[in-house]
Write a protein that holds these residues in place. Structure first.
Motif, PDB file in Angstrom:
ATOM      1  N   GLY A  68       0.374  -1.659   0.445  1.00  0.00           N
ATOM      2  CA  GLY A  68      -0.043  -0.469  -0.098  1.00  0.00           C
ATOM      3  C   GLY A  68       0.758   1.363   0.152  1.00  0.00           C
ATOM      4  N   PHE A  69       0.932   2.019   0.969  1.00  0.00           N
ATOM      5  CA  PHE A  69       1.333   2.892   1.225  1.00  0.00           C
ATOM      6  C   PHE A  69       2.948   3.071   1.370  1.00  0.00           C
ATOM      7  CE2 PHE A  69       3.614   6.715   3.877  1.00  0.00           C
ATOM      8  CZ  PHE A  69       3.016   7.322   2.855  1.00  0.00           C
ATOM      9  N   PRO A  70       3.916   4.048   0.399  1.00  0.00           N
ATOM     10  CA  PRO A  70       4.830   3.348  -0.444  1.00  0.00           C
ATOM     11  C   PRO A  70       5.787   4.006   0.693  1.00  0.00           C
ATOM     12  CG  PRO A  70       4.419   5.571  -1.348  1.00  0.00           C
ATOM     13  CD  PRO A  70       3.120   4.706  -0.559  1.00  0.00           C
ATOM     14  N   TRP A  71       6.057   2.792   2.013  1.00  0.00           N
ATOM     15  CA  TRP A  71       6.965   3.477   3.333  1.00  0.00           C
ATOM     16  C   TRP A  71       8.628   3.996   2.382  1.00  0.00           C
ATOM     17  CZ3 TRP A  71       3.485   3.523   7.075  1.00  0.00           C
ATOM     18  CH2 TRP A  71       2.440   2.440   7.227  1.00  0.00           C
ATOM     19  N   VAL A  83      -7.522  -7.984   2.105  1.00  0.00           N
ATOM     20  CA  VAL A  83      -8.312  -7.628   2.539  1.00  0.00           C
ATOM     21  C   VAL A  83      -8.798  -5.857   3.134  1.00  0.00           C
ATOM     22  CG1 VAL A  83      -9.772  -9.509   2.055  1.00  0.00           C
ATOM     23  CG2 VAL A  83      -9.366  -8.374   4.750  1.00  0.00           C
ATOM     24  N   PHE A  84      -7.514  -6.228   3.704  1.00  0.00           N
ATOM     25  CA  PHE A  84      -7.268  -4.358   4.371  1.00  0.00           C
ATOM     26  C   PHE A  84      -6.684  -3.868   3.287  1.00  0.00           C
ATOM     27  CE2 PHE A  84      -7.261  -7.671   7.029  1.00  0.00           C
ATOM     28  CZ  PHE A  84      -8.432  -7.991   7.865  1.00  0.00           C
ATOM     29  N   SER A  85      -7.451  -2.579   3.990  1.00  0.00           N
ATOM     30  CA  SER A  85      -6.493  -1.489   2.100  1.00  0.00           C
ATOM     31  C   SER A  85      -5.942  -0.044   3.597  1.00  0.00           C
ATOM     32  CB  SER A  85      -7.504  -0.670   1.751  1.00  0.00           C
ATOM     33  OG  SER A  85      -8.691  -1.779   0.808  1.00  0.00           O
ATOM     34  N   HIS A  86      -5.108   0.461   2.357  1.00  0.00           N
ATOM     35  CA  HIS A  86      -4.104   1.620   3.503  1.00  0.00           C
ATOM     36  C   HIS A  86      -5.186   2.845   2.567  1.00  0.00           C
ATOM     37  CE1 HIS A  86      -0.232  -0.470   3.537  1.00  0.00           C
ATOM     38  NE2 HIS A  86      -1.250  -0.836   3.986  1.00  0.00           N
ATOM     39  N   LEU A  87      -5.685   4.045   3.142  1.00  0.00           N
ATOM     40  CA  LEU A  87      -6.575   4.712   3.725  1.00  0.00           C
ATOM     41  C   LEU A  87      -4.729   5.887   3.577  1.00  0.00           C
ATOM     42  CD1 LEU A  87      -8.688   3.132   4.852  1.00  0.00           C
ATOM     43  CD2 LEU A  87      -9.671   4.819   2.853  1.00  0.00           C
ATOM     44  N   VAL A 110      -6.649  11.178   0.406  1.00  0.00           N
ATOM     45  CA  VAL A 110      -6.182  12.340  -1.060  1.00  0.00           C
ATOM     46  C   VAL A 110      -5.566  10.147  -1.979  1.00  0.00           C
ATOM     47  CG1 VAL A 110      -5.072  13.453  -0.541  1.00  0.00           C
ATOM     48  CG2 VAL A 110      -4.230  11.650   0.408  1.00  0.00           C
ATOM     49  N   HIS A 111      -5.424   9.098  -1.196  1.00  0.00           N
ATOM     50  CA  HIS A 111      -5.865   8.301  -1.840  1.00  0.00           C
ATOM     51  C   HIS A 111      -5.621   7.374  -0.878  1.00  0.00           C
ATOM     52  CE1 HIS A 111      -1.747   6.955  -4.948  1.00  0.00           C
ATOM     53  NE2 HIS A 111      -2.562   5.789  -4.864  1.00  0.00           N
ATOM     54  N   VAL A 112      -5.985   6.221  -2.043  1.00  0.00           N
ATOM     55  CA  VAL A 112      -6.431   4.404  -1.469  1.00  0.00           C
ATOM     56  C   VAL A 112      -5.840   3.609  -2.004  1.00  0.00           C
ATOM     57  CG1 VAL A 112      -8.477   2.962  -0.741  1.00  0.00           C
ATOM     58  CG2 VAL A 112      -9.074   5.390  -1.255  1.00  0.00           C
ATOM     59  N   TYR A 113      -4.989   2.585  -1.467  1.00  0.00           N
ATOM     60  CA  TYR A 113      -4.442   1.326  -1.841  1.00  0.00           C
ATOM     61  C   TYR A 113      -4.892  -0.295  -1.778  1.00  0.00           C
ATOM     62  CZ  TYR A 113      -0.837   4.831  -1.663  1.00  0.00           C
ATOM     63  OH  TYR A 113      -0.266   6.449  -1.446  1.00  0.00           O
ATOM     64  N   HIS A 114      -5.677   0.004  -2.488  1.00  0.00           N
ATOM     65  CA  HIS A 114      -6.260  -1.986  -2.019  1.00  0.00           C
ATOM     66  C   HIS A 114      -5.173  -2.563  -2.775  1.00  0.00           C
ATOM     67  CE1 HIS A 114     -10.256   0.011  -1.799  1.00  0.00           C
ATOM     68  NE2 HIS A 114     -10.808   0.104  -2.384  1.00  0.00           N
ATOM     69  N   SER A 115      -5.352  -4.043  -2.560  1.00  0.00           N
ATOM     70  CA  SER A 115      -4.248  -5.201  -2.984  1.00  0.00           C
ATOM     71  C   SER A 115      -4.805  -6.573  -2.892  1.00  0.00           C
ATOM     72  CB  SER A 115      -3.301  -5.008  -2.104  1.00  0.00           C
ATOM     73  OG  SER A 115      -2.401  -6.433  -1.873  1.00  0.00           O
ATOM     74  N   SER A 116      -4.925  -6.616  -3.447  1.00  0.00           N
ATOM     75  CA  SER A 116      -5.184  -8.533  -4.141  1.00  0.00           C
ATOM     76  C   SER A 116      -4.463  -9.251  -2.647  1.00  0.00           C
ATOM     77  CB  SER A 116      -4.595  -9.324  -5.352  1.00  0.00           C
ATOM     78  OG  SER A 116      -3.195  -9.512  -5.414  1.00  0.00           O
TER      79      SER A 116
END
Ligand code: SAM
Length: 492
Positions: free
Chosen positions: A279-282, A483-487, A474-480
């Motif tokens: 998700g978020f680019p750490w 099931v938990f997304s980063h907002l 400002v951004h949502v990261y979904h990933s296959s």
């Protein structure tokens, strides 16, 4: 009965006359299963890997388990689970469907018995030949016949395998309960048996015990206020008025508290091991950037992030006992970070002003869903007050979909405007949210209600509550891979 009165038989005659032929729908569900199986088989064949059999113990390092995380395989599996459940609901009689559903609490109850009696661990050494229920019951001095019946109900739901009469073995699902400790240690000291455990046992016990008991009061609490107050299922079940987390902090709840922390850590096994990096680019955070894990529990998520991002400094904040658990977890898992002074543990109640004023990121994983909107706004405002213009808020949660098509909802509008927010939709005739394939999110929704009056939020509900707390999504990261997304939100 009068002329116009409702009569179930007459009603069903009418719907039979007006219903189109339903077989094409059933066929499409069956085809979804077949086509998705083709996709899976192609991936496994291409990599010359056998598909993991349900009959054998789970092996986390086997290539087949790793391949199950492949996005193509995960997508096909989701279709199969959703289509199989929908097909099964369509072809069963309503009475049988409702009988099964109304008794599914027994699966939960039996699962807790199996977890607390260390059944998966006892079945570890006998392997596929299994063990007699008498020998499984003996170390707990339990009734062998009753235990066999309990394990049989689970085996009927593909958890354990009845090899021959009253002889049970682990299968792929039940072996996932294995705490990974010698059985002697588990029976010698019940209170510490979850300490340092692997697998999913702590997580399963938490839900099949505290959540299970709480959920039993859902109807009473929705219908009957207690002392004039509409209380929560958990407060009714445990006869308390305290907030769940303060109640957990009580000395007499030390075991439950440890189990809760362990369960949260074990929850990571539901995701791909690298899910938090999807998700978020750490990596975009600069040298010395401070990540504050607010309500971090054991701090296992920030530990994972820090292990992959040595440039970060971490502060794990939580209530007193949870912070003790975090310090211990980091000592065991990432001692060098403590020795280098790159992690701090801070007792902090997030309903009070946030003491860290130079954070690059405030991380809230599985915090927002625990609270109703007015309380979320309170702690978001504290974070907002402590934020620099460059501070990011990262919320890790389920973004809930409705069970109907989203075409005209505010969620659909938000999906179109917020980068990354758009989600794949289930192919027809599956339910738009993949039905049982995503049931976990709806279980969470009601678990957090039962414990805290919390809620899993839709995209538009997140936008709304964040805005009230002084943050803009400002951004949502979904990933296959999870099931938990980063907002990602910025201060406004
Ligand atoms: C569901 S757990 C999530 C823990 C961790 N973030 C994770 O992802 O596993 C919620 C955490 O919030 C903490 N918590 C609850 N109320 C709090 C408060 N008022 N201040 C600080 N932490 C709190 C609990 O102790 C618990 O560790």
């Amino acid at each position: 009965m009068g002329e116009g009165a409702y009569h179930p038989l007459r009603h069903s005659e009418i719907s039979l006359m007006t219903s189109p032929d339903y077989f094409p729908t059933l066929r499409r569900l069956a085809n979804t299963i077949n086509e998705s199986l083709d996709v899976m088989e192609a991936v496994f064949t291409r990599s010359q890997t056998p598909f993991p059999s349900l009959d054998f113990a789970f092996n986390p390092t086997h290539r087949s388990e790793i391949l199950q995380r492949d996005p193509e395989v995960a997508g096909a599996a989701l279709n199969i689970v959703a289509a199989a459940a929908q097909l099964s609901a369509a072809v069963s009689t309503p009475g049988i469907s409702l009988w099964n559903a109304s008794n599914s609490f027994l699966i939960s109850a039996c699962l807790r018995v199996a977890a607390e009696l260390n059944v998966a661990e006892l079945l570890r050494d006998p392997g596929p030949s299994g063990l007699n229920a008498k020998d499984i019951a003996a170390p707990s001095n339990a009734d062998a016949r009753l235990l066999a019946r309990i394990l049989r109900l689970l085996a009927t739901h593909q958890i354990f395998r009845e090899v021959s009469p009253n002889i049970f073995a682990n299968n792929r699902i039940s072996s996932f309960l294995d705490k990974g400790k010698p059985t002697k240690a588990l029976f010698d000291n019940r209170v510490t048996r979850l300490t340092g455990s692997e697998g999913f046992g702590g997580f399963v016990e938490l839900f099949s015990d505290d959540s299970y008991k709480s959920a039993g009061y859902l109807t009473e609490t929705i219908l009957e206020p207690r002392d004039g107050v509409r209380d929560l299922p958990y407060t009714r079940a445990f006869n308390t008025h305290e907030l769940f987390y303060y109640w957990l902090e009580r000395p007499e709840n030390a075991y439950k508290r440890e189990r809760f922390g362990i369960g949260m850590r074990q929850s990571l096994t539901m995701e791909a091991p690298d899910a938090v990096f999807q998700g978020f680019p750490w990596k975009s955070l600069p040298e010395g950037a401070i990540l504050v894990d607010v309500g971090g529990g054991n701090g296992h998520v920030s530990m994972q992030i820090a292990q992959g991002n040595p440039q970060l400094h971490v502060v794990v904040q939580d209530l007193e006992h949870a912070v003790d658990g975090a310090r211990q977890h980091w000592e065991e898992g990432f001692l060098s970070s403590i020795q280098e002074g790159k992690v701090k543990f801070q007792v902090h109640d997030f309903f009070t002003p946030q003491p860290i004023k130079d954070a690059s990121v405030f991380l809230l994983r599985w915090i927002v869903h625990n609270w109703p909107d007015n309380r979320v706004v309170e702690f978001l405002q504290h974070l907002r007050d402590a934020a620099q213009p460059t501070t990011r808020l990262i919320v890790i949660e389920n973004v809930l979909s409705l069970a109907c098509p989203p075409s005209s909802s505010s969620d659909a509008d938000a999906e179109r405007t917020i980068p990354g927010a758009e989600r794949a939709k289930a192919p027809e005739p599956l339910l738009p949210n993949w039905g049982v394939g995503t049931a976990g999110a709806y279980y969470w929704d009601l678990v957090v209600h039962c414990w805290h009056g919390g809620v899993e939020r839709t995209l538009s509900e997140f936008i709304d509550v964040l805005a009230k707390g002084g943050w803009k999504l400002v951004h949502v990261y979904h990933s296959s891979k999870t099931v938990f997304s980063h907002l990602e939100a910025i201060p406004v």
